[in-house]
Design a protein around this motif. Structure first.
Motif, PDB file in Angstrom:
ATOM      1  N   LYS A  57       0.818  -1.217   0.000  1.00  0.00           N
ATOM      2  CA  LYS A  57       0.000   0.000   0.000  1.00  0.00           C
ATOM      3  C   LYS A  57       0.847   1.260   0.000  1.00  0.00           C
ATOM      4  CE  LYS A  57      -4.319  -1.332   2.161  1.00  0.00           C
ATOM      5  NZ  LYS A  57      -5.165  -1.205   3.340  1.00  0.00           N
ATOM      6  N   GLY A  58       1.892   1.251   0.790  1.00  0.00           N
ATOM      7  CA  GLY A  58       2.653   2.473   0.964  1.00  0.00           C
ATOM      8  C   GLY A  58       3.961   2.505   0.226  1.00  0.00           C
ATOM      9  N   GLU A  59       4.874   1.690   0.678  1.00  0.00           N
ATOM     10  CA  GLU A  59       6.236   1.791   0.182  1.00  0.00           C
ATOM     11  C   GLU A  59       6.353   1.553  -1.317  1.00  0.00           C
ATOM     12  OE1 GLU A  59       8.719   2.976   2.095  1.00  0.00           O
ATOM     13  OE2 GLU A  59       7.178   3.142   3.615  1.00  0.00           O
ATOM     14  N   VAL A  60       5.827   0.440  -1.803  1.00  0.00           N
ATOM     15  CA  VAL A  60       6.022   0.113  -3.216  1.00  0.00           C
ATOM     16  C   VAL A  60       5.329   1.128  -4.114  1.00  0.00           C
ATOM     17  CG1 VAL A  60       5.570  -1.597  -5.022  1.00  0.00           C
ATOM     18  CG2 VAL A  60       6.459  -2.338  -2.812  1.00  0.00           C
ATOM     19  N   SER A  61       4.042   1.375  -3.877  1.00  0.00           N
ATOM     20  CA  SER A  61       3.340   2.297  -4.774  1.00  0.00           C
ATOM     21  C   SER A  61       3.853   3.727  -4.612  1.00  0.00           C
ATOM     22  CB  SER A  61       1.827   2.218  -4.556  1.00  0.00           C
ATOM     23  OG  SER A  61       1.507   2.557  -3.225  1.00  0.00           O
ATOM     24  N   ARG A  62       4.153   4.159  -3.396  1.00  0.00           N
ATOM     25  CA  ARG A  62       4.671   5.506  -3.168  1.00  0.00           C
ATOM     26  C   ARG A  62       6.086   5.640  -3.751  1.00  0.00           C
ATOM     27  NH1 ARG A  62       2.861   6.511   1.943  1.00  0.00           N
ATOM     28  NH2 ARG A  62       4.418   5.075   2.751  1.00  0.00           N
ATOM     29  N   HIS A  63       6.908   4.627  -3.544  1.00  0.00           N
ATOM     30  CA  HIS A  63       8.276   4.622  -4.063  1.00  0.00           C
ATOM     31  C   HIS A  63       8.258   4.699  -5.594  1.00  0.00           C
ATOM     32  CE1 HIS A  63      12.595   3.229  -3.649  1.00  0.00           C
ATOM     33  NE2 HIS A  63      12.362   2.840  -4.900  1.00  0.00           N
ATOM     34  N   PHE A  64       7.464   3.833  -6.221  1.00  0.00           N
ATOM     35  CA  PHE A  64       7.371   3.843  -7.680  1.00  0.00           C
ATOM     36  C   PHE A  64       6.824   5.175  -8.181  1.00  0.00           C
ATOM     37  CE2 PHE A  64       6.789  -1.050  -8.408  1.00  0.00           C
ATOM     38  CZ  PHE A  64       8.048  -1.278  -7.883  1.00  0.00           C
ATOM     39  N   ILE A  88      10.336   1.879 -15.527  1.00  0.00           N
ATOM     40  CA  ILE A  88       8.881   2.081 -15.556  1.00  0.00           C
ATOM     41  C   ILE A  88       8.184   0.808 -16.034  1.00  0.00           C
ATOM     42  CG2 ILE A  88       6.999   3.292 -16.751  1.00  0.00           C
ATOM     43  CD1 ILE A  88       8.814   5.827 -16.622  1.00  0.00           C
ATOM     44  N   SER A  89       8.728   0.152 -17.046  1.00  0.00           N
ATOM     45  CA  SER A  89       8.098  -1.091 -17.520  1.00  0.00           C
ATOM     46  C   SER A  89       8.141  -2.160 -16.436  1.00  0.00           C
ATOM     47  CB  SER A  89       8.750  -1.582 -18.822  1.00  0.00           C
ATOM     48  OG  SER A  89      10.036  -2.107 -18.583  1.00  0.00           O
ATOM     49  N   GLU A  90       9.200  -2.181 -15.646  1.00  0.00           N
ATOM     50  CA  GLU A  90       9.257  -3.126 -14.532  1.00  0.00           C
ATOM     51  C   GLU A  90       8.224  -2.770 -13.465  1.00  0.00           C
ATOM     52  OE1 GLU A  90      13.251  -3.596 -13.063  1.00  0.00           O
ATOM     53  OE2 GLU A  90      13.924  -4.502 -14.945  1.00  0.00           O
ATOM     54  N   HIS A  91       8.051  -1.490 -13.194  1.00  0.00           N
ATOM     55  CA  HIS A  91       7.017  -1.083 -12.244  1.00  0.00           C
ATOM     56  C   HIS A  91       5.656  -1.608 -12.694  1.00  0.00           C
ATOM     57  CE1 HIS A  91       9.371   2.745 -10.766  1.00  0.00           C
ATOM     58  NE2 HIS A  91       9.952   1.619 -10.396  1.00  0.00           N
ATOM     59  N   LEU A  95       3.685  -4.032 -10.002  1.00  0.00           N
ATOM     60  CA  LEU A  95       2.539  -3.530  -9.234  1.00  0.00           C
ATOM     61  C   LEU A  95       1.322  -4.452  -9.244  1.00  0.00           C
ATOM     62  CD1 LEU A  95       2.511   0.348  -9.586  1.00  0.00           C
ATOM     63  CD2 LEU A  95       2.653  -0.994  -7.497  1.00  0.00           C
ATOM     64  N   PRO A  96       0.884  -4.971 -10.381  1.00  0.00           N
ATOM     65  CA  PRO A  96      -0.303  -5.831 -10.349  1.00  0.00           C
ATOM     66  C   PRO A  96      -0.115  -7.086  -9.479  1.00  0.00           C
ATOM     67  CG  PRO A  96       0.169  -5.173 -12.600  1.00  0.00           C
ATOM     68  CD  PRO A  96       1.332  -4.735 -11.763  1.00  0.00           C
ATOM     69  N   VAL A  97       1.054  -7.683  -9.556  1.00  0.00           N
ATOM     70  CA  VAL A  97       1.332  -8.885  -8.758  1.00  0.00           C
ATOM     71  C   VAL A  97       1.388  -8.517  -7.274  1.00  0.00           C
ATOM     72  CG1 VAL A  97       3.009 -10.727  -8.354  1.00  0.00           C
ATOM     73  CG2 VAL A  97       2.531  -9.982 -10.669  1.00  0.00           C
ATOM     74  N   ALA A  98       2.025  -7.389  -6.967  1.00  0.00           N
ATOM     75  CA  ALA A  98       2.108  -6.926  -5.578  1.00  0.00           C
ATOM     76  C   ALA A  98       0.718  -6.626  -5.033  1.00  0.00           C
ATOM     77  CB  ALA A  98       2.985  -5.681  -5.502  1.00  0.00           C
ATOM     78  N   GLU A 131      10.265 -12.397  -6.572  1.00  0.00           N
ATOM     79  CA  GLU A 131      11.244 -12.531  -7.657  1.00  0.00           C
ATOM     80  C   GLU A 131      11.376 -11.245  -8.462  1.00  0.00           C
ATOM     81  OE1 GLU A 131      11.631 -14.923 -11.853  1.00  0.00           O
ATOM     82  OE2 GLU A 131      10.736 -16.005 -10.170  1.00  0.00           O
ATOM     83  N   ARG A 132      10.242 -10.687  -8.874  1.00  0.00           N
ATOM     84  CA  ARG A 132      10.283  -9.474  -9.698  1.00  0.00           C
ATOM     85  C   ARG A 132      10.866  -8.291  -8.935  1.00  0.00           C
ATOM     86  NH1 ARG A 132       4.692  -9.275 -13.242  1.00  0.00           N
ATOM     87  NH2 ARG A 132       4.969 -11.306 -14.229  1.00  0.00           N
ATOM     88  N   GLU A 133      10.432  -8.120  -7.697  1.00  0.00           N
ATOM     89  CA  GLU A 133      10.869  -6.967  -6.924  1.00  0.00           C
ATOM     90  C   GLU A 133      12.349  -7.073  -6.547  1.00  0.00           C
ATOM     91  OE1 GLU A 133      10.392  -3.229  -4.891  1.00  0.00           O
ATOM     92  OE2 GLU A 133       9.486  -4.196  -6.618  1.00  0.00           O
ATOM     93  N   LEU A 134      12.811  -8.258  -6.220  1.00  0.00           N
ATOM     94  CA  LEU A 134      14.222  -8.439  -5.888  1.00  0.00           C
ATOM     95  C   LEU A 134      15.106  -8.072  -7.083  1.00  0.00           C
ATOM     96  CD1 LEU A 134      16.477  -9.345  -3.993  1.00  0.00           C
ATOM     97  CD2 LEU A 134      16.092 -11.676  -4.800  1.00  0.00           C
ATOM     98  N   PHE A 135      14.758  -8.554  -8.247  1.00  0.00           N
ATOM     99  CA  PHE A 135      15.516  -8.250  -9.459  1.00  0.00           C
ATOM    100  C   PHE A 135      15.492  -6.742  -9.738  1.00  0.00           C
ATOM    101  CE2 PHE A 135      15.839  -8.516 -14.268  1.00  0.00           C
ATOM    102  CZ  PHE A 135      17.194  -8.820 -14.270  1.00  0.00           C
ATOM    103  N   HIS A 136      14.337  -6.130  -9.535  1.00  0.00           N
ATOM    104  CA  HIS A 136      14.179  -4.702  -9.765  1.00  0.00           C
ATOM    105  C   HIS A 136      15.049  -3.895  -8.796  1.00  0.00           C
ATOM    106  CE1 HIS A 136      12.160  -1.008 -10.967  1.00  0.00           C
ATOM    107  NE2 HIS A 136      11.939  -0.738  -9.688  1.00  0.00           N
ATOM    108  N   ILE A 137      15.020  -4.253  -7.542  1.00  0.00           N
ATOM    109  CA  ILE A 137      15.827  -3.537  -6.550  1.00  0.00           C
ATOM    110  C   ILE A 137      17.313  -3.671  -6.877  1.00  0.00           C
ATOM    111  CG2 ILE A 137      16.585  -3.566  -4.130  1.00  0.00           C
ATOM    112  CD1 ILE A 137      13.633  -4.089  -3.374  1.00  0.00           C
TER     113      ILE A 137
END
Length: 170
Positions: A57-64, A88-91, A95-98, A131-137
Motif C-alpha cells: 500500500k505504501g512503500e512500493v506504490s509511493r516509491h514507484f 517504468i516497464s518493470e514497475h 505492481l499488479p502482482v504486488a 522474484e520481480r521486486e528483488l531483481f528490480h531492486i
C-alpha cells in the motif's frame, strides 16, 4: 558507495532495505509453509502479512510513484531515457502482482484464515512478487543510484529528498 553522497540516493536505498526485509520474510513464509495455509493466529505469520500489506500500500506504490513522477523526469532530461523507461516497464509488471498479493493477504487477515484456494493464489503471487521486486531492486541499487549520484546536482538532490520525505510523511 556513490549514492551515499546523495540524500535522495540514501532515502531510496533505505526504502530498498525495508522492502528487501519484507521480501525475505514473505519468501520464508511462502516456501516454509508449502501448500498448506498458515495459521493466522500465530503472531509471526500475522506480522509478516501485515507488513506485506503495508509495504504494498505504501512503500512500493509511493516509491514507484515518486520515481516516475519526480526522479525519472530529471534523469531523462540528463539523457537516461532508456534506463527510466526500463524501470517504468518493470514497475508496470510488479505492481499488479504486488497488489494481488497484498489484497489476498488483507482479505485473509480480515477473515482470520486463508482458504486453500486463496493460499495457493497468494503463494503464487507472493513468490512472483518476491522474484520481480528483488531483481528490480538489484537494478536500481546498481544502476539507478549510481545515475542519481552522477547526474543529480546538490540543489536538485535536496529538492527531490524533500519531495520524497513529504510523500512518506503523508
Amino acid at each position: 558507495m556513490l549514492h551515499m553522497n546523495s540524500r535522495i540516493g540514501q532515502l531510496l536505498h533505505a526504502d530498498h532495505l525495508t522492502t528487501l526485509g519484507t521480501l525475505q520474510e514473505l519468501e520464508e513464509l511462502l516456501v516454509g509453509q508449502g501448500a498448506t495455509p498458515p495459521d493466522l493466529t500465530k503472531a509471526t505469520v500475522r506480522a509478516a502479512l501485515e507488513t506485506l500489506v503495508a509495504v504494498v500500500k505504501g512503500e512500493v506504490s509511493r516509491h514507484f510513484g515518486f520515481e516516475e513522477n519526480h526522479l525519472f523526469p530529471v534523469l531523462a532530461d540528463a539523457g537516461q531515457t532508456g534506463m527510466t523507461m526500463l524501470l517504468i516497464s518493470e514497475h508496470r509488471a510488479i505492481l499488479p502482482v504486488a497488489e494481488v498479493a497484498g489484497a489476498l493477504a488483507g482479505a485473509a487477515l480480515a477473515a482470520g484464515a486463508f482458504t486453500p484456494e486463496d493460499w495457493a493464489e497468494f503463494r503464487d503471487a507472493g513468490l512472483e512478487f518476491c522474484e520481480r521486486e528483488l531483481f528490480h531492486i538489484q537494478k536500481e541499487e546498481m544502476g539507478l543510484l549510481a545515475a542519481v549520484a552522477a547526474l543529480v546536482g546538490p540543489d536538485e538532490d535536496t529538492r527531490l529528498a524533500g519531495v520524497f520525505e513529504g510523500l512518506h510523511a503523508a
